[in-house]
Scaffold this motif. Structure first.
Motif, PDB file in Angstrom:
ATOM      1  N   GLU A 289       0.820  -1.209   0.000  1.00  0.00           N
ATOM      2  CA  GLU A 289       0.000   0.000   0.000  1.00  0.00           C
ATOM      3  C   GLU A 289       0.859   1.267   0.000  1.00  0.00           C
ATOM      4  O   GLU A 289       0.520   2.259  -0.653  1.00  0.00           O
ATOM      5  CB  GLU A 289      -0.912   0.005   1.231  1.00  0.00           C
ATOM      6  CG  GLU A 289      -2.032  -1.026   1.206  1.00  0.00           C
ATOM      7  CD  GLU A 289      -1.574  -2.427   1.595  1.00  0.00           C
ATOM      8  OE1 GLU A 289      -2.422  -3.335   1.588  1.00  0.00           O
ATOM      9  OE2 GLU A 289      -0.383  -2.592   1.920  1.00  0.00           O
TER      10      GLU A 289
ATOM     11  N   ALA B  84       0.942   4.254  -2.718  1.00  0.00           N
ATOM     12  CA  ALA B  84       0.738   5.640  -2.309  1.00  0.00           C
ATOM     13  C   ALA B  84       1.852   6.537  -2.840  1.00  0.00           C
ATOM     14  O   ALA B  84       1.611   7.674  -3.263  1.00  0.00           O
ATOM     15  CB  ALA B  84       0.666   5.729  -0.788  1.00  0.00           C
TER      16      ALA B  84
ATOM     17  N   TYR C 217      -6.768   3.976   6.503  1.00  0.00           N
ATOM     18  CA  TYR C 217      -7.074   3.713   5.096  1.00  0.00           C
ATOM     19  C   TYR C 217      -7.513   2.269   4.867  1.00  0.00           C
ATOM     20  O   TYR C 217      -8.243   1.986   3.911  1.00  0.00           O
ATOM     21  CB  TYR C 217      -5.864   4.017   4.208  1.00  0.00           C
ATOM     22  CG  TYR C 217      -5.657   5.492   3.909  1.00  0.00           C
ATOM     23  CD1 TYR C 217      -6.616   6.449   4.263  1.00  0.00           C
ATOM     24  CD2 TYR C 217      -4.507   5.933   3.263  1.00  0.00           C
ATOM     25  CE1 TYR C 217      -6.414   7.785   3.988  1.00  0.00           C
ATOM     26  CE2 TYR C 217      -4.300   7.281   2.978  1.00  0.00           C
ATOM     27  CZ  TYR C 217      -5.258   8.203   3.345  1.00  0.00           C
ATOM     28  OH  TYR C 217      -5.066   9.541   3.059  1.00  0.00           O
TER      29      TYR C 217
ATOM     30  N   PRO D  63     -11.342   2.010   3.247  1.00  0.00           N
ATOM     31  CA  PRO D  63     -10.723   2.168   1.926  1.00  0.00           C
ATOM     32  C   PRO D  63     -11.277   3.350   1.131  1.00  0.00           C
ATOM     33  O   PRO D  63     -10.568   3.936   0.306  1.00  0.00           O
ATOM     34  CB  PRO D  63     -11.054   0.847   1.231  1.00  0.00           C
ATOM     35  CG  PRO D  63     -11.209  -0.124   2.355  1.00  0.00           C
ATOM     36  CD  PRO D  63     -11.879   0.660   3.447  1.00  0.00           C
TER      37      PRO D  63
ATOM     38  N   ARG E 297     -11.878   6.260   2.181  1.00  0.00           N
ATOM     39  CA  ARG E 297     -11.123   7.461   2.529  1.00  0.00           C
ATOM     40  C   ARG E 297      -9.848   7.556   1.701  1.00  0.00           C
ATOM     41  O   ARG E 297      -9.448   8.641   1.275  1.00  0.00           O
ATOM     42  CB  ARG E 297     -10.772   7.467   4.021  1.00  0.00           C
ATOM     43  CG  ARG E 297     -11.960   7.700   4.931  1.00  0.00           C
ATOM     44  CD  ARG E 297     -11.541   7.797   6.393  1.00  0.00           C
ATOM     45  NE  ARG E 297     -10.648   8.933   6.644  1.00  0.00           N
ATOM     46  CZ  ARG E 297     -10.254   9.301   7.856  1.00  0.00           C
ATOM     47  NH1 ARG E 297     -10.654   8.615   8.929  1.00  0.00           N
ATOM     48  NH2 ARG E 297      -9.452  10.333   8.017  1.00  0.00           N
ATOM     49  N   ALA E 298      -9.219   6.413   1.467  1.00  0.00           N
ATOM     50  CA  ALA E 298      -8.009   6.384   0.647  1.00  0.00           C
ATOM     51  C   ALA E 298      -8.341   6.759  -0.802  1.00  0.00           C
ATOM     52  O   ALA E 298      -7.607   7.529  -1.442  1.00  0.00           O
ATOM     53  CB  ALA E 298      -7.375   4.999   0.700  1.00  0.00           C
ATOM     54  N   THR E 299      -9.444   6.226  -1.294  1.00  0.00           N
ATOM     55  CA  THR E 299      -9.868   6.516  -2.670  1.00  0.00           C
ATOM     56  C   THR E 299     -10.181   7.995  -2.845  1.00  0.00           C
ATOM     57  O   THR E 299      -9.745   8.639  -3.812  1.00  0.00           O
ATOM     58  CB  THR E 299     -11.121   5.693  -3.039  1.00  0.00           C
ATOM     59  OG1 THR E 299     -10.827   4.301  -2.875  1.00  0.00           O
ATOM     60  CG2 THR E 299     -11.531   5.959  -4.481  1.00  0.00           C
TER      61      THR E 299
ATOM     62  N   LEU F   5      -3.520  12.078  -0.939  1.00  0.00           N
ATOM     63  CA  LEU F   5      -3.179  10.789  -0.320  1.00  0.00           C
ATOM     64  C   LEU F   5      -1.929  10.942   0.548  1.00  0.00           C
ATOM     65  O   LEU F   5      -0.945  11.548   0.117  1.00  0.00           O
ATOM     66  CB  LEU F   5      -2.949   9.737  -1.404  1.00  0.00           C
ATOM     67  CG  LEU F   5      -2.955   8.270  -0.960  1.00  0.00           C
ATOM     68  CD1 LEU F   5      -4.346   7.868  -0.507  1.00  0.00           C
ATOM     69  CD2 LEU F   5      -2.496   7.367  -2.099  1.00  0.00           C
TER      70      LEU F   5
ATOM     71  N   THR G  63       0.871   8.902   3.309  1.00  0.00           N
ATOM     72  CA  THR G  63       1.372   7.606   3.778  1.00  0.00           C
ATOM     73  C   THR G  63       0.923   7.324   5.213  1.00  0.00           C
ATOM     74  O   THR G  63       0.821   6.168   5.622  1.00  0.00           O
ATOM     75  CB  THR G  63       2.912   7.549   3.729  1.00  0.00           C
ATOM     76  OG1 THR G  63       3.445   8.605   4.545  1.00  0.00           O
ATOM     77  CG2 THR G  63       3.414   7.704   2.300  1.00  0.00           C
TER      78      THR G  63
ATOM     79  N   GLY H  13      -1.853   7.352   6.347  1.00  0.00           N
ATOM     80  CA  GLY H  13      -3.092   6.590   6.336  1.00  0.00           C
ATOM     81  C   GLY H  13      -2.857   5.102   6.504  1.00  0.00           C
ATOM     82  O   GLY H  13      -3.786   4.347   6.815  1.00  0.00           O
ATOM     83  N   TYR H  14      -1.601   4.695   6.310  1.00  0.00           N
ATOM     84  CA  TYR H  14      -1.222   3.284   6.468  1.00  0.00           C
ATOM     85  C   TYR H  14      -0.340   3.095   7.697  1.00  0.00           C
ATOM     86  O   TYR H  14       0.392   2.108   7.811  1.00  0.00           O
ATOM     87  CB  TYR H  14      -0.506   2.790   5.212  1.00  0.00           C
ATOM     88  CG  TYR H  14      -1.382   2.851   3.979  1.00  0.00           C
ATOM     89  CD1 TYR H  14      -2.473   2.000   3.843  1.00  0.00           C
ATOM     90  CD2 TYR H  14      -1.145   3.787   2.972  1.00  0.00           C
ATOM     91  CE1 TYR H  14      -3.305   2.059   2.729  1.00  0.00           C
ATOM     92  CE2 TYR H  14      -1.972   3.863   1.857  1.00  0.00           C
ATOM     93  CZ  TYR H  14      -3.048   2.996   1.745  1.00  0.00           C
ATOM     94  OH  TYR H  14      -3.881   3.063   0.649  1.00  0.00           O
TER      95      TYR H  14
END
Length: 217
Positions: free
Chosen positions: A78, A82, A117, A121, A123-125, A133, A135, A137-138
Motif C-alpha cells: 500500500e 501511495a 485507510y 478504503p 477514505r483512501a480513494t 493521499l 502515507t 493513512g497506512y
C-alpha cells in the motif's frame, strides 16, 4: 650570651614551626587539590560516558534508517502504491522504548490497531482523487503521553458527535521498540506521531487497555 642563645633557639623553633605548618598547609592544599582533581575526572568520565551513549544510539539510528527498506513495513504494498500517487514518507526514526497511547474500541480490540485507510478504503480513494493521499493513512496514530491523548480526545468530542464509533471509546498504552517499526517525528504541540509497523508487529497483543483514562466519555 645566654640571652643570645635563647633568642637563637626561639628563632630556630619559630622557623621550624613555621616550616612545619607551611608543609602541613602545602600537603593539605595538595590533598584538597587532588580530591578536586579526582572529582573533576569522575565528572568528565561520567559526561563522556553519557555523551558516548547518545552518540552510539544516534549512529545506530542512522544505520538502521539507511538500511531500512520499504519492503520491511507491514503495509509495504500500500505504501508503494501511495508513493506512486505522489505521497511521501516522512522522516522516520527508531522508537527506543518510546511510550505510546492509542485510541481503541474497548469491545473490538483486534480492529483497533488497523490503519485508517485499511479500516475505510473509501477514505483512501477519496484522498487519492483529490491528490491528498498520505502515507500516514497506512500507519497507526499514537500519542506520547496519556495527558496529550486525553486533551486530543476532548477536542475531538467537541467537534464530532460520533467520535466513539469513529476512533474508539478508550485508550491503550504500550512501549514501542525497534522491532515494532519506525516512527514519525513527535508533534511538539500535541504529542502526536505515527508508527509505520514492521511485518510481524501486533500491538493488540502487547498494549494494555486503560479503562478509566477517558473519564468524560
Amino acid at each position: 650570651r645566654q640571652n643570645n642563645e635563647s633568642a637563637k633557639i626561639s628563632f630556630w623553633i619559630i622557623a621550624r614551626a613555621t616550616q612545619i605548618l607551611g608543609l602541613r598547609g602545602f600537603f593539605s592544599l595538595s590533598l584538597n587539590e587532588q580530591a578536586t582533581k579526582e572529582k573533576k575526572q569522575k565528572k568528565v568520565a561520567y559526561l563522556y560516558k553519557y555523551f558516548n551513549y547518545f552518540i552510539v544510539i544516534w549512529i545506530k539510528n542512522i544505520i538502521f534508517a539507511t538500511n531500512m527498506e520499504i519492503d520491511d513495513f507491514k503495509y509495504s504494498k500500500e505504501l508503494k502504491e501511495a508513493e506512486k500517487r505522489g505521497a511521501v514518507l516522512p522522516s522516520l526514526s527508531v522508537p527506543n522504548d518510546t511510550n505510546a497511547y492509542r485510541f481503541v474500541f474497548s469491545n473490538n480490540i483486534p480492529n483497533s490497531y488497523i490503519p485508517v485507510y485499511l479500516m475505510s478504503p473509501k477514505r483512501a480513494t477519496t484522498a487519492a482523487e483529490k491528490n491528498k493521499l498520505k502515507t500516514s493513512g497506512y500507519a497507526l496514530s499514537l500519542f506520547n503521553t496519556e495527558d496529550n491523548a486525553q486533551k486530543e480526545y476532548a477536542k475531538l468530542c467537541a467537534t464530532c458527535r460520533n467520535i466513539k464509533s469513529t476512533i474508539g471509546d478508550t485508550v491503550s498504552y504500550g512501549v514501542l521498540t525497534s522491532k515494532d517499526g519506525m516512527i514519525s517525528k513527535i508533534n511538539s504541540s500535541n504529542g502526536h506521531f505515527d508508527l509505520y509497523e514492521f511485518k510481524g508487529c501486533d500491538l493488540a497483543q502487547r498494549f494494555t487497555l486503560l479503562e478509566d483514562v477517558l473519564w468524560w466519555r
